[in-house]
Design a protein around this motif. Structure first.
Motif, mmCIF file in Angstrom:
data_model
loop_
_atom_site.group_PDB
_atom_site.id
_atom_site.type_symbol
_atom_site.label_atom_id
_atom_site.label_comp_id
_atom_site.label_asym_id
_atom_site.label_seq_id
_atom_site.Cartn_x
_atom_site.Cartn_y
_atom_site.Cartn_z
ATOM 1 N N GLY A 198 0.826 -1.203 0.000
ATOM 2 C CA GLY A 198 0.000 0.000 0.000
ATOM 3 C C GLY A 198 0.859 1.250 0.000
ATOM 4 O O GLY A 198 2.094 1.180 -0.026
ATOM 5 N N VAL A 199 0.201 2.396 0.005
ATOM 6 C CA VAL A 199 0.890 3.692 -0.055
ATOM 7 C C VAL A 199 0.786 4.373 1.307
ATOM 8 O O VAL A 199 -0.293 4.425 1.905
ATOM 9 C CB VAL A 199 0.274 4.593 -1.141
ATOM 10 C CG1 VAL A 199 0.943 5.965 -1.150
ATOM 11 C CG2 VAL A 199 0.393 3.924 -2.502
ATOM 12 N N ILE A 200 1.919 4.885 1.792
ATOM 13 C CA ILE A 200 1.917 5.641 3.040
ATOM 14 C C ILE A 200 1.501 7.073 2.718
ATOM 15 O O ILE A 200 2.226 7.785 2.019
ATOM 16 C CB ILE A 200 3.301 5.638 3.707
ATOM 17 C CG1 ILE A 200 3.759 4.210 3.961
ATOM 18 C CG2 ILE A 200 3.267 6.417 5.012
ATOM 19 C CD1 ILE A 200 5.166 4.115 4.530
ATOM 20 N N PRO A 201 0.351 7.525 3.185
ATOM 21 C CA PRO A 201 -0.096 8.880 2.842
ATOM 22 C C PRO A 201 0.699 9.937 3.590
ATOM 23 O O PRO A 201 1.246 9.689 4.674
ATOM 24 C CB PRO A 201 -1.564 8.881 3.281
ATOM 25 C CG PRO A 201 -1.611 7.895 4.402
ATOM 26 C CD PRO A 201 -0.617 6.830 4.058
ATOM 27 N N ALA A 202 0.767 11.127 2.991
ATOM 28 C CA ALA A 202 1.441 12.252 3.649
ATOM 29 C C ALA A 202 0.571 12.739 4.803
ATOM 30 O O ALA A 202 -0.617 12.970 4.637
ATOM 31 C CB ALA A 202 1.675 13.376 2.647
ATOM 32 N N ILE A 255 5.328 -0.295 9.158
ATOM 33 C CA ILE A 255 5.260 -1.605 9.818
ATOM 34 C C ILE A 255 3.818 -2.108 9.863
ATOM 35 O O ILE A 255 3.533 -3.273 9.556
ATOM 36 C CB ILE A 255 5.855 -1.513 11.238
ATOM 37 C CG1 ILE A 255 7.359 -1.219 11.155
ATOM 38 C CG2 ILE A 255 5.604 -2.807 12.017
ATOM 39 C CD1 ILE A 255 8.009 -0.949 12.503
ATOM 40 N N VAL A 256 2.884 -1.224 10.246
ATOM 41 C CA VAL A 256 1.462 -1.604 10.303
ATOM 42 C C VAL A 256 0.950 -1.974 8.922
ATOM 43 O O VAL A 256 0.238 -2.973 8.749
ATOM 44 C CB VAL A 256 0.638 -0.448 10.898
ATOM 45 C CG1 VAL A 256 -0.858 -0.752 10.795
ATOM 46 C CG2 VAL A 256 1.018 -0.209 12.355
ATOM 47 N N LEU A 257 1.311 -1.201 7.923
ATOM 48 C CA LEU A 257 0.860 -1.461 6.554
ATOM 49 C C LEU A 257 1.387 -2.799 6.058
ATOM 50 O O LEU A 257 0.660 -3.573 5.417
ATOM 51 C CB LEU A 257 1.326 -0.326 5.638
ATOM 52 C CG LEU A 257 0.795 -0.326 4.204
ATOM 53 C CD1 LEU A 257 -0.712 -0.143 4.205
ATOM 54 C CD2 LEU A 257 1.449 0.799 3.398
ATOM 55 N N ARG A 258 2.617 -3.109 6.376
ATOM 56 C CA ARG A 258 3.210 -4.387 5.949
ATOM 57 C C ARG A 258 2.506 -5.556 6.629
ATOM 58 O O ARG A 258 2.203 -6.569 5.992
ATOM 59 C CB ARG A 258 4.699 -4.401 6.263
ATOM 60 C CG ARG A 258 5.415 -5.676 5.826
ATOM 61 C CD ARG A 258 6.907 -5.577 6.085
ATOM 62 N NE ARG A 258 7.590 -6.782 5.653
ATOM 63 C CZ ARG A 258 7.717 -7.876 6.419
ATOM 64 N NH1 ARG A 258 7.205 -7.887 7.648
ATOM 65 N NH2 ARG A 258 8.365 -8.944 5.965
#
Length: 274
Positions: A198-202, A255-258
């Motif tokens: 996923g993409v980490i948003p700003a 880490i959460v996204l992964r």
């Protein structure tokens, strides 16, 4: 003139009579066929309609296929042309400002107030275009692959050039430059590592960090003295704190996204096997 033999004339008459008889028979056969067709009008009419419909559908499919292919080619041409939009032009301008900024910053030994003022103007223009190009791209649907790659490169290039020049001139400690650049490069790499999940948003903190960094570095570029020099020290301190805090927050998000991505893939795999 040569006369026509009687036998030939007789033969011709006979042929005409035979032809007339054949035509009459054909007409009778035609009448019978018409009656048969009329009697079986339900079946024959349906078959004819289906045949006509199939031919028409095939023609429509061919026309639709050609139209779709034409549409794809047109869309590809539009996408190719859209690279030269206002958002990307601003990004390219920011890239071109980097060598100009460095030349102005280091002109006449790097301590001339006039040259430093020109360098600040170039830095300010770069920061302003950074605010507008992303907004324009999202608002007017001008997002392109070139913009996705070039925009972060331009951001890091102008900020990195300013920090390195300031540290080389002795105006800013090298550890400050190392912390800011290390964080920026590290988070950029982290985004690429977890992009499969996923993409980490700003975040708002990240945007505030960028603004604070820009103000602090801009104040250091100018040859300030007195209370303004003291103020820029505290602004830079705030920028360093925000840089570290938001960097740690991005690591947590990665880490959460992964973990979420791995869990979703595992669940999908188990569902497929079941």
């Amino acid at each position: 003139m040569t006369g026509v033999p009687a036998s030939a004339a007789g033969g011709s008459s006979a042929a005409k009579g035979a032809a007339a008889g054949t035509a009459s028979g054909a007409a009778s056969a035609s009448g019978a066929a018409s009656g048969a067709v009329s009697g079986a009008s339900g079946t024959s009419g349906t078959s004819g309609a289906l045949s006509a419909s199939g031919a028409s559908g095939a023609s429509g499919a061919d026309a639709g296929g050609k139209s779709a292919r034409g549409g794809k080619l047109t869309a590809a041409a539009v996408n190719q042309a859209s690279v030269w939009n206002i958002a990307n032009l601003l990004t390219m301008l920011r890239l071109l400002l980097v060598p100009g900024f460095v030349a102005l910053m280091l002109a006449d030994g790097g301590y001339d107030p006039a040259w430093r003022s020109f360098a600040w103007a170039a830095f300010a223009v770069a920061m302003i275009t950074d605010l507008f190009d992303g907004h324009l791209a999202r608002t007017y649907n001008l997002v392109t692959d070139f913009g996705k790659i070039a925009d972060p490169i331009a951001d890091k290039a102008i900020m990195g050039a300013a920090l390195i020049c300031l540290s080389a001139l002795g105006d800013l400690p090298w550890w400050v430059t190392g912390v800011i650049l290390g964080r920026e490069l590290g988070i950029t790499l982290l985004r690429f590592v977890v992009i499969r999940y996923g993409v980490i948003p700003a975040s708002r903190g990240g945007k505030l960090k960028t603004l604070t960094q820009g103000v602090a570095v801009g104040m250091y570029v100018l040859a300030l003295t007195g209370w303004l020099a003291t103020l820029r020290f505290w602004v830079m301190a705030a920028a360093v704190v925000l840089t570290v805090v938001t960097g740690l927050d991005y690591v947590r998000q990665a880490i959460v996204l992964r973990r979420q991505g791995i869990a979703e893939r595992k669940a999908a795999l188990e569902e497929t096997e079941a």
